[in-house]
Scaffold this active site. Structure first.
Site, PDB file in Angstrom:
ATOM      1  N   GLY A  54       0.850  -1.177   0.000  1.00 26.90           N
ATOM      2  CA  GLY A  54       0.000   0.000   0.000  1.00 26.90           C
ATOM      3  C   GLY A  54       0.887   1.228   0.000  1.00 26.90           C
ATOM      4  O   GLY A  54       1.825   1.336   0.808  1.00 26.90           O
ATOM      5  N   GLN A 203      -5.844  -9.160  -2.687  1.00 23.90           N
ATOM      6  CA  GLN A 203      -5.788  -8.192  -1.588  1.00 23.90           C
ATOM      7  C   GLN A 203      -7.179  -7.773  -1.115  1.00 23.90           C
ATOM      8  O   GLN A 203      -7.356  -7.422   0.047  1.00 23.90           O
ATOM      9  CB  GLN A 203      -5.001  -6.943  -2.007  1.00 23.90           C
ATOM     10  CG  GLN A 203      -3.522  -7.186  -2.249  1.00 23.90           C
ATOM     11  CD  GLN A 203      -3.219  -7.338  -3.729  1.00 23.90           C
ATOM     12  OE1 GLN A 203      -4.059  -7.839  -4.486  1.00 23.90           O
ATOM     13  NE2 GLN A 203      -2.049  -6.930  -4.162  1.00 23.90           N
ATOM     14  N   ASP A 244      -1.418   4.318  -6.512  1.00 27.09           N
ATOM     15  CA  ASP A 244      -0.005   4.327  -6.169  1.00 27.09           C
ATOM     16  C   ASP A 244       0.744   5.484  -6.807  1.00 27.09           C
ATOM     17  O   ASP A 244       1.814   5.857  -6.338  1.00 27.09           O
ATOM     18  CB  ASP A 244       0.642   3.004  -6.572  1.00 27.09           C
ATOM     19  CG  ASP A 244       0.198   1.870  -5.674  1.00 27.09           C
ATOM     20  OD1 ASP A 244       0.989   1.461  -4.816  1.00 27.09           O
ATOM     21  OD2 ASP A 244      -0.950   1.406  -5.802  1.00 27.09           O
TER      22      ASP A 244
END
Length: 358
Positions: A54, A203, A244
């Site tokens: 993350g 995830q 991201d």
């Protein structure tokens, strides 16, 4: 009372033992295991192998990691100290290529060193410690502010969909895309939340469903290819995802499959919001075409989650970790300074001006 995942810090500094403490996310949801990492090689491996993952959490881990790498260095020479620091910084920066928070946090730490070359080594070590702690505490504040802005966009009882894990496990607390969900839970909003499995590393299934269920939320897990079905049935009012890296034009890189969710949401007229701390905005990249995309090993697709191999031996595998969602599919990018809307480059510049003046 039984301990839950929410009782543990995703990433922290153990001051007494000089260790980076993380939840090993590769062991979830079957086992909650804390790792106490002191060696830079182990910290690099933890980032590379997604034991800590993350974008926000990676940045915090890198900041603490590079501090620990030089904390006990015995030298009175700032020149020697600076060279050792730069070597540690470059090493940690090589662990993952896409999440810009990794480089942002390491650059912040390096600025402490380069800005205090006239000081003593002991003083610089203390300044590095303070900066690492600040990066961690700021992450909590940033995620909560993102959550407050995001919560204004939805009503109590809404159906929300998220992809991958942009939750507390991807940050220090609250997460980014899940921040409005946590705040809504605190305030009795009663959201119905749909969580994509997020293949191939799951995830969503292993992490997001796990942490949101632990928080007492109404969570339904779906396979990635079911998102269109729940949208068509009218079960989803808004989509919240993390990212991201954000390019200057508003293109965003997030876990593989996000662009598909965005395209389907656009078709059904459902708003998709990207929750992005300003630390993930990379104004040096004009478009998402310039974002480096990490590719991972074949076995994540062919055998990792199966008792027996589920694909023919020798078959070619393409396994990009992220895809880029075109800014035209995004309804808004929510930062800790409010929501940016197209034209994004202009909106980002205004946000950074506000940030600079605070």
């Amino acid at each position: 009372m039984k301990k839950t995942i929410l009782d543990c810090d995703t990433v922290a500094l153990d001051e007494e033992n000089g260790a980076l403490v993380i939840i090993d996310q590769t062991q979830l949801p079957t086992r909650i295991e804390l790792k106490f990492l002191t060696d830079i090689e182990d910290i690099w491996e933890a980032i590379y192998l997604l034991k800590v993952r993350g974008a926000p959490a990676i940045g915090v881990a890198a900041a603490i990691g590079v501090y620990l790498a030089v904390k006990d260095l015995q030298t009175d020479s700032m020149e020697v100290f600076s060279k050792k620091f730069k070597k540690a910084k470059d090493y940690l920066a090589s662990s993952r290529p896409t999440a810009v928070n990794l480089f942002w946090a390491l650059d912040r730490m390096e600025a402490v060193v380069t800005g205090h070359m006239q000081c003593g080594v002991g003083e610089v070590k203390e300044l590095l410690h303070r900066e690492a702690v600040n990066i961690r505490s700021e992450d909590i504040q940033v995620c909560r502010r993102i959550g407050e802005y995001a919560l204004e966009l939805v009503k109590p009882g809404a159906g929300l969909l998220t992809h991958c894990n942009a939750g507390q496990l991807a940050a220090v607390k609250y997460g980014t895309a899940t921040a409005p969900m946590y705040l809504g839970q605190e305030r009795g909003y009663g959201f119905r939340i749909y969580v994509d499995e997020t293949r191939p590393l799951l995830q969503g299934a292993r992490l997001t469903a796990f942490e949101l269920q632990a928080a007492g939320m109404d969570v339904t897990l779906i396979c990635d290819n079911m998102s269109g079905a729940v949208m068509k049935k009218g079960l989803v009012d808004a989509v919240f995802v993390g990212c991201d890296r954000v390019a200057a034009n508003g293109d965003t890189a997030n876990k593989i499959g996000t662009s598909v969710v965005a395209a389907v949401a656009k078709y059904y007229g459902i708003p998709l919001y990207v929750c992005a701390p300003t630390s993930t905005i990379d104004m040096s990249l004009p478009t998402g075409d310039k974002i480096p995309i990490e590719e991972r090993s074949d076995d994540e697709v062919t055998e990792m989650w199966y008792e027996k191999r589920m694909a023919p031996a020798g078959v070619k595998v393409y396994n990009p970790c992220f895809d880029v969602t075109d800014h035209g599919l995004i309804s808004g990018i929510i930062t800790e300074y409010g929501m940016a809307k197209a034209p994004y480059e202009e909106a980002f510049r205004e946000i950074f001006r506000e940030k600079l003046n605070k």
